[in-house]
Design an enzyme around this catalytic site. Structure first.
Site, mmCIF file in Angstrom:
data_model
loop_
_atom_site.group_PDB
_atom_site.id
_atom_site.type_symbol
_atom_site.label_atom_id
_atom_site.label_comp_id
_atom_site.label_asym_id
_atom_site.label_seq_id
_atom_site.Cartn_x
_atom_site.Cartn_y
_atom_site.Cartn_z
ATOM 1 C CB SER A 106 36.033 44.480 41.989
ATOM 2 O OG SER A 106 37.063 44.927 41.112
ATOM 3 C CD GLU A 244 33.129 38.072 37.436
ATOM 4 O OE1 GLU A 244 33.445 38.011 38.647
ATOM 5 O OE2 GLU A 244 32.730 39.122 36.888
#
Length: 374
Positions: A106, A244
């Site tokens: 990320s 997630e």
């Protein structure tokens, strides 16, 4: 030549270990100090005796290991993890006592400004891993395998994971996806002696087929797939799983079904632990664009971004107004006689503008000194 050096080494050892020197060496406790005592010379490794940028050091804390994590899991103690990307954030995470630190892909979005995680390369990930490893002395470090590092073949995945460990100084790697070919790659990496954290649910590297960042497992068939993928990754040897953006019910089902820790991110409170991104939980991103893309599941534990914006604005205003730097923040001076010599030399060489500036500053300094005396 080899015989000559062996003889020289023997003579040096004899010198160092002779008589009273031997007792001093025993007291010294290490080779560098021993050679200093024995030969009257300060010996160094590749690090200097006094470093400028290292800062204060403390005794090494007890590192979090797989055994630590397994013991916490066995006792039902929640596991904390934070995603961070550089040395300063790693130091903060470490000091907070966080169990695990994930160097996530990320970083492509949070630090490099991309719209997805796909563009970040292995070399870029390694740069961030190295920085984090220098800052974190106790947390268990997990390096995210970027898109393209495991997809080609299990052998390619092993090579990439070896780089993450050797060059990035990580304790483990994280690999996204739980489908059959990915499970084979996970198994190959584990069999190579590398700890692997799995990742199911929303897998950002699969955005091309997902059609965007969407919650996962919101139908019975998708939820069942997530459970089966989690089981497959456990069977492949993963020591832990990230779940997630799945419903809390699904996360609870996975957590109950597998015998390894689950780390939730947007997956409710029924997992073995939680992970959030450093910048998100601190409220660091204040720009409207970042506010719009901040995940709904992220609780902000600070408003660091507001403080940063306020400080930058104050700095800008002081620079514009000529208030910074004041004399208090202009600490470096030059002796009066040196300034006089510089002035004469500038005038001699025809550098009149520079000479005028020096003369002006000398007048200001003299006036300040006179005022201080009064």
């Amino acid at each position: 030549m080899a015989a000559y050096w062996r003889d020289a080494q023997r003579r040096l050892c004899s010198l160092v270990l002779a008589g009273a020197r031997q007792r001093a060496i025993c007291a010294a406790g290490n080779l560098a100090e021993a050679l200093q005592v024995g030969c009257g010379t300060r010996w160094h490794s590749n690090k200097p005796e006094h470093t400028v940028y290292s800062g204060p050091t403390a005794s090494s804390p007890r590192r979090v290991t797989l055994r630590t994590l397994r013991e916490k899991y066995r006792r039902g103690q929640p596991i904390s993890m934070v995603t961070a990307y550089d040395y300063p954030s790693a130091v903060h995470v470490d000091e907070a006592g966080i169990d695990m630190l994930l160097v996530g892909d990320s970083v492509a979005m949070v630090v490099h400004g991309h719209d997805t995680t796909l563009p970040v390369t292995m070399d870029e990930m390694l740069t961030h891993c190295k920085a984090v490893a220098r800052g974190a002395r106790r947390a268990f470090l997990v390096g995210d395998m970027p898109f393209g590092s495991v997809e080609i073949s299990p052998e390619h995945a092993v090579r990439s994971a070896i780089r993450m460990m050797k060059e990035g100084s990580m304790d483990a790697v994280k690999i996204e996806g739980g489908f059959s070919s990915r499970a084979k790659s996970v198994r190959a990496v584990v069999e190579a002696g590398i700890a692997v954290m799995g990742h199911v649910g929303l897998t950002p590297q699969s955005i091309s087929v997902l059609g965007g960042f969407r919650p996962a497992a919101q139908s019975a068939s998708e939820a069942l797939r997530v459970v089966k993928e989690a089981k497959a990754l456990e069977a492949a040897g993963c020591f832990s799983l990230v779940l997630e953006c799945v419903p809390a019910l699904v996360a609870a089902a996975v957590t109950r079904e597998v015998d390894i820790p689950t780390i939730g991110i947007g997956a409710g409170g029924h997992t073995s632990g939680q992970v959030l991104v450093y910048h998100d939980l601190l409220g660091m991103m204040q720009h409207p664009h970042h506010a719009k893309v901040t995940p709904k599941f992220c609780k902000q534990y600070g408003a660091v971004g507001s403080a940063i914006q306020e400080a930058l604005g104050a700095y800008h205003q002081e620079v514009v107004a000529g208030a910074f730097p004041s004399e208090a923040f202009s600490p470096y001076g030059i002796a009066a006689d040196e300034a006089e010599q510089l002035l004469r030399e500038l005038e001699r060489q025809g550098l009149q503008s520079a000479a005028e500036a020096v003369e002006e500053r000398m007048r200001v300094a003299r006036a300040a000194a006179e005022a201080a005396e009064q």
